[in-house]
Design a protein around this motif. Structure first.
Motif, PDB file in Angstrom:
ATOM      1  N   CYS A 255       0.832  -1.215   0.000  1.00 57.39           N
ATOM      2  CA  CYS A 255       0.000   0.000   0.000  1.00 57.39           C
ATOM      3  C   CYS A 255       0.860   1.255   0.000  1.00 57.39           C
ATOM      4  N   HIS A 256       1.904   1.245   0.826  1.00 58.42           N
ATOM      5  CA  HIS A 256       2.743   2.423   0.841  1.00 58.42           C
ATOM      6  C   HIS A 256       4.093   2.137   1.479  1.00 58.42           C
ATOM      7  N   SER A 257       4.982   3.111   1.294  1.00 59.50           N
ATOM      8  CA  SER A 257       6.317   3.060   1.898  1.00 59.50           C
ATOM      9  C   SER A 257       6.542   4.372   2.630  1.00 59.50           C
ATOM     10  N   ARG A 359      -5.400  -6.156   1.060  1.00 62.43           N
ATOM     11  CA  ARG A 359      -4.932  -4.791   1.350  1.00 62.43           C
ATOM     12  C   ARG A 359      -6.032  -3.979   2.013  1.00 62.43           C
ATOM     13  N   VAL A 360      -7.277  -4.118   1.538  1.00 65.41           N
ATOM     14  CA  VAL A 360      -8.380  -3.367   2.150  1.00 65.41           C
ATOM     15  C   VAL A 360      -8.534  -3.767   3.617  1.00 65.41           C
ATOM     16  N   ASN A 361      -8.397  -5.077   3.895  1.00 66.72           N
ATOM     17  CA  ASN A 361      -8.519  -5.541   5.291  1.00 66.72           C
ATOM     18  C   ASN A 361      -7.394  -5.028   6.165  1.00 66.72           C
ATOM     19  N   ALA A 362      -6.222  -4.815   5.557  1.00 67.14           N
ATOM     20  CA  ALA A 362      -5.077  -4.320   6.336  1.00 67.14           C
ATOM     21  C   ALA A 362      -4.880  -2.822   6.117  1.00 67.14           C
ATOM     22  N   CYS A 363      -5.958  -2.136   5.709  1.00 69.88           N
ATOM     23  CA  CYS A 363      -5.841  -0.720   5.365  1.00 69.88           C
ATOM     24  C   CYS A 363      -5.421   0.120   6.578  1.00 69.88           C
ATOM     25  N   SER A 364      -4.529   1.069   6.333  1.00 68.79           N
ATOM     26  CA  SER A 364      -4.053   1.940   7.422  1.00 68.79           C
ATOM     27  C   SER A 364      -4.564   3.359   7.250  1.00 68.79           C
TER      28      SER A 364
END
Ligand code: SF4
Length: 416
Positions: A255-257, A359-364
């Protein structure tokens, strides 16, 4: 001290199970990366990669009491010291007295409010008032998707970026620049990174959002030239060294860095390289949340007192600083010891038609809606389901009110 209860952290840890690691901040120190609070759907720009819906302009602003209720829900769900993005549309289009009230209320709830704006209506006077009300950061969105008259490329927009830096100077706000990366400006990103390096310290965070096909944007999905690796390579190219992109993890690594660095002259030096050291630091100091608005002396003082209870950290901090000083000794000498801080963030938003459930489930990065928090990618993909629904809201006197997002005239103008 934060009120990140063990239950909240455990729940988040479970959500992060697929992407856990010692350096995973979510579930250890934080319950969420940040939460967006959209206080208007209106905007004074129409960017070519806009995540808003075609119907956003017709939507009446949600009532102030509903906005304040959502702030309380953010605190209730994620705890104190949660990063809250006050955004829209463009939040500066909201009545300024209400915008100030929203920031003041967020501060009172011990949240970390930031203003996300394209800067057009973010005057010095408004920023001064918001900083006094408790604003923590201001994030300016400036790039060529905005098609501002007189600015043909990213380089020409540097003059505008410098104006915005001056508007926020001396207010204790961290200045963030958001840049959408697309096929038309990827070649300019290295020079833009050099611009941010030149202004490190005045600019605290350079955030790059990758082109995504969602909302009312007209430029569609990204090509192969736009990727999270591609932008990371641009930053490494300017730093002339490989960078430890996974030393700190906030949510899903696809998702991101996120990378905090020190800038010493032209040198870009990562502050942390060892994910295990980060893991141990998080484990030992997870309930300490640095509130920059209290001043760096107070922040350092808090960690010093906390380290007294775990004296091994004095030795570790000493080794860490010695290593950093040795690594940067030549640059420090060349630049008479002048060191500035600049962090990099690369956000890999998903196309509306290609949401990845892991990714949606682990969304930050959530959006607080009247139905609770929703992943930003999911919210963008289904925005009308949230913004066009009439809702009941509770007024501060306890009575119930009805909010209809659309005036009857607008309802006919709706686009499917
Ligand atoms: S799911 Fe989307 S909004 Fe959430 S962290 Fe990932 S890329 Fe960001």
């Amino acid at each position: 001290m934060s009120d990140q209860t063990p239950e909240r952290l455990a729940e988040t840890r479970q959500r992060m199970a697929a992407v856990d690691g010692p350096q995973q901040v979510l579930g250890r120190a934080l319950t969420i990366g940040c939460v967006a609070l959209e206080i208007t759907q209106r905007c004074n720009l129409d960017c070519t990669l806009c995540y808003l819906s075609e119907n956003s302009e017709h939507v009446v602003d949600i009532p102030i009491d509903e906005v304040l209720q959502r702030l309380s829900n953010i605190r209730e769900t994620y705890g104190t010291y949660t990063n809250v993005q006050i955004t829209g549309g463009d939040p500066t289009l909201r009545k300024h007295s209400e915008l100030v009230e929203i920031v003041r209320y967020a501060r009172r709830l011990e949240l970390f409010p930031s203003l996300f704006t394209n800067g057009i209506a973010a005057s010095r006077r408004l920023l001064v008032t918001l900083a006094k009300a408790g604003l923590k950061d201001v994030a300016f969105h400036v790039d060529t998707t905005q098609q501002r008259a007189g600015y043909a490329d990213e380089k020409s927009l540097n003059a505008l970026r410098e104006q915005y830096i001056e508007r926020a100077r001396g207010l204790g706000l961290m200045v963030i620049f958001n840049t959408t990366v697309h096929a038309g400006n990827i070649a300019e990103i290295p020079d833009l990174i050099r611009f941010f390096r030149r202004h490190a310290g005045d600019v605290g965070l350079a955030s790059f959002q990758l082109q995504a096909e969602t909302g009312r944007g007209v430029w569609g999905g990204r090509g192969q030239e736009v990727s999270i690796e591609g932008v990371r390579n641009c930053i490494e190219g300017v730093a002339a060294r490989p960078l430890p992109w996974d030393a700190i993890r906030i949510g899903h690594p696809e998702c991101h860095s996120y990378l905090p660095t020190l800038v010493i002259g032209d040198d870009i030096v990562p502050i942390v390289e060892d994910p295990n050291l980060i893991g141990e630091f998080i484990a030992d100091f997870s309930n300490h949340h640095a509130d920059r608005r209290e001043g760096w002396r107070r922040v350092v003082g808090q960690y010093f007192l906390a380290a007294i209870r775990q004296p091994r950290w004095f030795l570790r901090a000493g080794k860490f600083l010695m290593r950093l000083l040795w690594q940067t000794r030549r640059a420090l000498l060349r630049n008479r010891g002048r060191v500035r801080q600049l962090s990099f963030f690369v956000h890999n938003f998903m196309d509306a038609a290609a949401l990845d459930s892991e990714r949606v489930n682990a969304c930050s990065f959530m959006v607080m809606t009247n139905r609770g928090p929703v992943s930003m990618c999911e919210h963008n993909a289904k925005r009308d389901e949230y913004i066009l629904q009439p809702i009941k809201f509770r007024r501060r006197d306890g009575s119930l009110g009805d909010y209809d997002p659309l005036r009857s005239t607008s309802r006919q103008a709706l686009r499917a």
